[in-house]
Write a protein that holds these residues in place. Structure first.
Motif, PDB file in Angstrom:
ATOM      1  N   LEU A 181     -31.892 -17.653 -52.343  1.00 22.48           N
ATOM      2  CA  LEU A 181     -30.974 -16.317 -51.937  1.00 22.48           C
ATOM      3  C   LEU A 181     -31.890 -15.175 -52.153  1.00 22.48           C
ATOM      4  CD1 LEU A 181     -28.928 -14.718 -50.587  1.00 22.48           C
ATOM      5  CD2 LEU A 181     -27.587 -14.693 -52.757  1.00 22.48           C
ATOM      6  N   HIS A 182     -32.503 -14.468 -50.989  1.00 25.01           N
ATOM      7  CA  HIS A 182     -33.498 -13.491 -51.342  1.00 25.01           C
ATOM      8  C   HIS A 182     -32.645 -12.272 -50.865  1.00 25.01           C
ATOM      9  CE1 HIS A 182     -37.612 -11.445 -50.470  1.00 25.01           C
ATOM     10  NE2 HIS A 182     -36.953 -10.947 -51.266  1.00 25.01           N
ATOM     11  N   ALA A 201     -22.317 -15.892 -61.047  1.00 25.72           N
ATOM     12  CA  ALA A 201     -21.966 -17.081 -60.145  1.00 25.72           C
ATOM     13  C   ALA A 201     -22.523 -18.374 -60.626  1.00 25.72           C
ATOM     14  CB  ALA A 201     -22.440 -16.770 -58.719  1.00 25.72           C
ATOM     15  N   PRO A 202     -21.550 -19.261 -60.586  1.00 26.88           N
ATOM     16  CA  PRO A 202     -22.046 -20.771 -60.997  1.00 26.88           C
ATOM     17  C   PRO A 202     -22.965 -21.383 -60.004  1.00 26.88           C
ATOM     18  CG  PRO A 202     -19.970 -20.606 -59.813  1.00 26.88           C
ATOM     19  CD  PRO A 202     -20.196 -19.426 -60.028  1.00 26.88           C
ATOM     20  N   GLY A 203     -24.039 -21.886 -60.623  1.00 29.33           N
ATOM     21  CA  GLY A 203     -24.979 -22.413 -59.973  1.00 29.33           C
ATOM     22  C   GLY A 203     -26.249 -22.003 -59.325  1.00 29.33           C
ATOM     23  N   TYR A 204     -26.331 -20.598 -59.737  1.00 29.38           N
ATOM     24  CA  TYR A 204     -27.652 -19.850 -59.626  1.00 29.38           C
ATOM     25  C   TYR A 204     -28.479 -19.569 -60.923  1.00 29.38           C
ATOM     26  CZ  TYR A 204     -25.928 -18.611 -54.808  1.00 29.38           C
ATOM     27  OH  TYR A 204     -25.984 -18.604 -53.554  1.00 29.38           O
ATOM     28  N   ALA A 205     -29.738 -19.441 -60.573  1.00 28.69           N
ATOM     29  CA  ALA A 205     -30.674 -19.016 -61.631  1.00 28.69           C
ATOM     30  C   ALA A 205     -31.816 -17.955 -61.219  1.00 28.69           C
ATOM     31  CB  ALA A 205     -31.398 -20.256 -62.276  1.00 28.69           C
ATOM     32  N   ASN A 206     -31.829 -16.891 -61.585  1.00 24.20           N
ATOM     33  CA  ASN A 206     -32.626 -15.593 -61.457  1.00 24.20           C
ATOM     34  C   ASN A 206     -34.251 -16.221 -61.408  1.00 24.20           C
ATOM     35  OD1 ASN A 206     -33.709 -13.355 -60.819  1.00 24.20           O
ATOM     36  ND2 ASN A 206     -32.216 -12.123 -61.960  1.00 24.20           N
ATOM     37  N   THR A 207     -35.051 -15.662 -60.494  1.00 22.94           N
ATOM     38  CA  THR A 207     -36.532 -16.066 -60.553  1.00 22.94           C
ATOM     39  C   THR A 207     -37.240 -15.288 -61.103  1.00 22.94           C
ATOM     40  OG1 THR A 207     -36.714 -15.151 -58.343  1.00 22.94           O
ATOM     41  CG2 THR A 207     -36.075 -17.448 -58.326  1.00 22.94           C
ATOM     42  N   ALA A 208     -36.586 -14.350 -61.589  1.00 21.98           N
ATOM     43  CA  ALA A 208     -37.102 -13.004 -62.188  1.00 21.98           C
ATOM     44  C   ALA A 208     -38.096 -13.371 -63.533  1.00 21.98           C
ATOM     45  CB  ALA A 208     -36.452 -11.648 -62.370  1.00 21.98           C
ATOM     46  N   ASP A 209     -39.240 -13.160 -63.822  1.00 16.24           N
ATOM     47  CA  ASP A 209     -39.989 -13.327 -64.978  1.00 16.24           C
ATOM     48  C   ASP A 209     -39.295 -12.571 -66.209  1.00 16.24           C
ATOM     49  OD1 ASP A 209     -41.203 -15.420 -63.821  1.00 16.24           O
ATOM     50  OD2 ASP A 209     -42.772 -14.231 -63.174  1.00 16.24           O
ATOM     51  N   SER A 210     -39.174 -11.292 -65.673  1.00 21.79           N
ATOM     52  CA  SER A 210     -38.908 -10.141 -66.829  1.00 21.79           C
ATOM     53  C   SER A 210     -37.548 -10.464 -67.437  1.00 21.79           C
ATOM     54  CB  SER A 210     -39.056  -8.669 -66.175  1.00 21.79           C
ATOM     55  OG  SER A 210     -38.994  -7.888 -67.277  1.00 21.79           O
ATOM     56  N   SER A 211     -37.502 -10.402 -68.731  1.00 21.70           N
ATOM     57  CA  SER A 211     -36.204 -10.193 -69.407  1.00 21.70           C
ATOM     58  C   SER A 211     -35.477  -8.968 -69.255  1.00 21.70           C
ATOM     59  CB  SER A 211     -36.405 -10.619 -70.889  1.00 21.70           C
ATOM     60  OG  SER A 211     -37.516  -9.847 -71.721  1.00 21.70           O
ATOM     61  N   SER A 213     -35.591  -6.734 -66.419  1.00 19.95           N
ATOM     62  CA  SER A 213     -35.113  -6.463 -65.234  1.00 19.95           C
ATOM     63  C   SER A 213     -34.738  -7.916 -64.388  1.00 19.95           C
ATOM     64  CB  SER A 213     -35.939  -5.673 -64.396  1.00 19.95           C
ATOM     65  OG  SER A 213     -35.878  -5.230 -62.942  1.00 19.95           O
ATOM     66  N   PRO A 214     -33.672  -7.802 -63.826  1.00 19.31           N
ATOM     67  CA  PRO A 214     -33.256  -8.630 -62.704  1.00 19.31           C
ATOM     68  C   PRO A 214     -34.018  -9.023 -61.586  1.00 19.31           C
ATOM     69  CG  PRO A 214     -31.688  -7.196 -62.563  1.00 19.31           C
ATOM     70  CD  PRO A 214     -32.742  -6.481 -63.378  1.00 19.31           C
ATOM     71  N   CYS A 215     -34.827  -7.955 -61.167  1.00 21.38           N
ATOM     72  CA  CYS A 215     -35.555  -7.838 -59.938  1.00 21.38           C
ATOM     73  C   CYS A 215     -37.083  -8.526 -60.253  1.00 21.38           C
ATOM     74  CB  CYS A 215     -35.665  -6.357 -59.543  1.00 21.38           C
ATOM     75  SG  CYS A 215     -33.885  -5.606 -59.403  1.00 21.38           S
ATOM     76  N   VAL A 216     -37.613  -8.641 -58.903  1.00 15.71           N
ATOM     77  CA  VAL A 216     -38.742  -9.344 -58.698  1.00 15.71           C
ATOM     78  C   VAL A 216     -39.888  -8.421 -57.926  1.00 15.71           C
ATOM     79  CG1 VAL A 216     -38.105 -11.634 -58.835  1.00 15.71           C
ATOM     80  CG2 VAL A 216     -38.291 -10.557 -56.509  1.00 15.71           C
ATOM     81  N   PRO A 217     -41.069  -8.244 -58.039  1.00 13.82           N
ATOM     82  CA  PRO A 217     -41.983  -7.507 -57.160  1.00 13.82           C
ATOM     83  C   PRO A 217     -41.718  -7.943 -55.558  1.00 13.82           C
ATOM     84  CG  PRO A 217     -43.082  -8.216 -59.158  1.00 13.82           C
ATOM     85  CD  PRO A 217     -41.737  -8.986 -58.985  1.00 13.82           C
ATOM     86  N   ARG A 218     -41.861  -6.989 -54.628  1.00 16.50           N
ATOM     87  CA  ARG A 218     -41.623  -7.498 -53.412  1.00 16.50           C
ATOM     88  C   ARG A 218     -42.715  -8.631 -53.085  1.00 16.50           C
ATOM     89  NH1 ARG A 218     -44.128  -7.040 -48.296  1.00 16.50           N
ATOM     90  NH2 ARG A 218     -45.683  -5.444 -49.140  1.00 16.50           N
ATOM     91  N   HIS A 236     -38.813   6.901 -52.593  1.00 14.72           N
ATOM     92  CA  HIS A 236     -37.557   6.121 -52.945  1.00 14.72           C
ATOM     93  C   HIS A 236     -37.856   4.641 -53.329  1.00 14.72           C
ATOM     94  CE1 HIS A 236     -35.589   8.507 -49.652  1.00 14.72           C
ATOM     95  NE2 HIS A 236     -35.955   9.154 -50.414  1.00 14.72           N
ATOM     96  N   GLY A 237     -37.301   4.163 -54.274  1.00 17.82           N
ATOM     97  CA  GLY A 237     -37.607   2.798 -54.674  1.00 17.82           C
ATOM     98  C   GLY A 237     -36.602   1.638 -53.833  1.00 17.82           C
ATOM     99  N   VAL A 238     -37.254   0.242 -53.980  1.00 14.61           N
ATOM    100  CA  VAL A 238     -36.635  -0.703 -53.117  1.00 14.61           C
ATOM    101  C   VAL A 238     -36.724  -1.864 -54.295  1.00 14.61           C
ATOM    102  CG1 VAL A 238     -37.076  -2.545 -51.420  1.00 14.61           C
ATOM    103  CG2 VAL A 238     -37.477  -0.249 -50.828  1.00 14.61           C
ATOM    104  N   TRP A 239     -35.577  -2.573 -54.464  1.00 13.29           N
ATOM    105  CA  TRP A 239     -35.575  -3.529 -55.138  1.00 13.29           C
ATOM    106  C   TRP A 239     -35.246  -4.874 -54.525  1.00 13.29           C
ATOM    107  CZ3 TRP A 239     -34.030   1.104 -55.465  1.00 13.29           C
ATOM    108  CH2 TRP A 239     -34.127   1.935 -56.631  1.00 13.29           C
ATOM    109  N   ASP A 240     -36.007  -5.929 -55.158  1.00 14.48           N
ATOM    110  CA  ASP A 240     -35.704  -7.441 -54.330  1.00 14.48           C
ATOM    111  C   ASP A 240     -35.331  -8.205 -55.548  1.00 14.48           C
ATOM    112  OD1 ASP A 240     -37.560  -8.232 -51.837  1.00 14.48           O
ATOM    113  OD2 ASP A 240     -38.328  -6.254 -52.667  1.00 14.48           O
ATOM    114  N   LEU A 241     -34.365  -8.907 -55.201  1.00 12.52           N
ATOM    115  CA  LEU A 241     -33.674 -10.109 -56.079  1.00 12.52           C
ATOM    116  C   LEU A 241     -33.812 -11.482 -55.305  1.00 12.52           C
ATOM    117  CD1 LEU A 241     -31.790  -7.099 -55.858  1.00 12.52           C
ATOM    118  CD2 LEU A 241     -31.206  -8.558 -58.118  1.00 12.52           C
ATOM    119  N   ILE A 242     -34.320 -12.559 -56.251  1.00 11.26           N
ATOM    120  CA  ILE A 242     -34.385 -13.853 -55.637  1.00 11.26           C
ATOM    121  C   ILE A 242     -33.747 -14.618 -56.462  1.00 11.26           C
ATOM    122  CG2 ILE A 242     -35.746 -15.578 -54.966  1.00 11.26           C
ATOM    123  CD1 ILE A 242     -37.964 -13.553 -54.234  1.00 11.26           C
TER     124      ILE A 242
END
Length: 247
Positions: A181-182, A201-211, A213-218, A236-242
């Motif tokens: 889910l991106h 949410a059950p059954g999800y794992a964050n793909t972010a490497d950083s401890s 921030s929950p976000c990833v680079p675009r 302005h900032g933009v935040w991606d979460l995968i």
């Protein structure tokens, strides 16, 4: 970002945002009248019969729909469709399904897809919850994309945000194990909301490497939108979460 935000419903009735989806009635999008260009009208009138999908068709056999077995990506609320068309053109080995309620955007995407000869793209002009529940098989998607949904910034409107516990659980059931889910947003507070919902949410794992921030680079595979480029110029900032389906 315009004030239109034609993104699909993450309704939340009086029982709260995690109530069963079929009982949630508040829409997260607002339909506004818009003028249709000649190209948009052509898309809806001439291209829709070939690339358009409806709820009435029921549960889809995606291999039969596209005539092959391939990775599958669904995008909810594609706006005017430029990013989705670009992805479909750039990745002919992948099949894409767009869901959008805004007629000019659907027409524009269909016209563009036809002019580029794309065969790996289909479109619903329906409420996303209904499409997910009624038309897309369980464990059939490699990726679901939700880019720049309406942030509904006022606290009293947070129940209208599409990212809610019941919504992400429905998405989880449609993702393959390991599917992602991106999400992307230009509102930091909404990014934090998304991260909190998915972390719980059950059954999800964050793909972010950083401890930190929950976000990833675009990622390179998400094309920049016109408003995003304009926003970057303005600072302005933009935040991606995968998040990955882990169970």
């Amino acid at each position: 970002m315009t004030d239109l935000h034609p993104h699909d419903s993450a309704s939340a009735g009086p029982e709260g945002p995690d109530a069963p989806l079929h009982r949630r009635g508040i829409k997260s999008y607002v339909l506004r009248a818009g003028r249709m260009t000649q190209a948009q009208s052509r898309g809806l009138e001439e291209v829709w019969p070939r690339l358009g999908l409806t709820l009435a068709e029921g549960r889809q056999d995606l291999d039969a729909l596209f005539g092959r077995r391939a990775p599958r990506v669904v995008e909810i609320g594609f706006g005017m469709g430029a990013s989705l068309v670009e992805q479909a053109e750039r990745h002919p080995e992948t099949d894409f399904i767009g869901i959008e309620v805004h007629a000019p955007g659907v027409g524009k995407l269909l016209d563009d897809a036809d002019k580029r000869g794309l065969t790996n793209l289909r479109v619903y002009r329906e409420d996303a919850l209904a499409v997910l529940e009624q038309c897309l098989p369980e464990a059939s998607l490699d990726t679901l994309q939700l880019f720049f949904p309406d942030p509904w910034p006022k606290k009293k409107h947070h129940k209208r945000r599409i990212v809610q516990p019941a919504f992400v659980e429905l998405i989880r059931t449609r993702l393959k194990l390991g599917g992602t889910l991106h999400m992307a947003t230009d509102w930091q507070a909404y990014a934090e909301w998304m991260a909190e919902i998915l972390a719980a949410a059950p059954g999800y794992a964050n793909t972010a490497d950083s401890s930190t921030s929950p976000c990833v680079p675009r990622p390179d595979f998400r094309p920049l939108t016109k408003f995003e480029v304009r926003g970057e110029r303005l600072g302005h900032g933009v935040w991606d979460l995968i998040f990955r389906r882990a169970a």
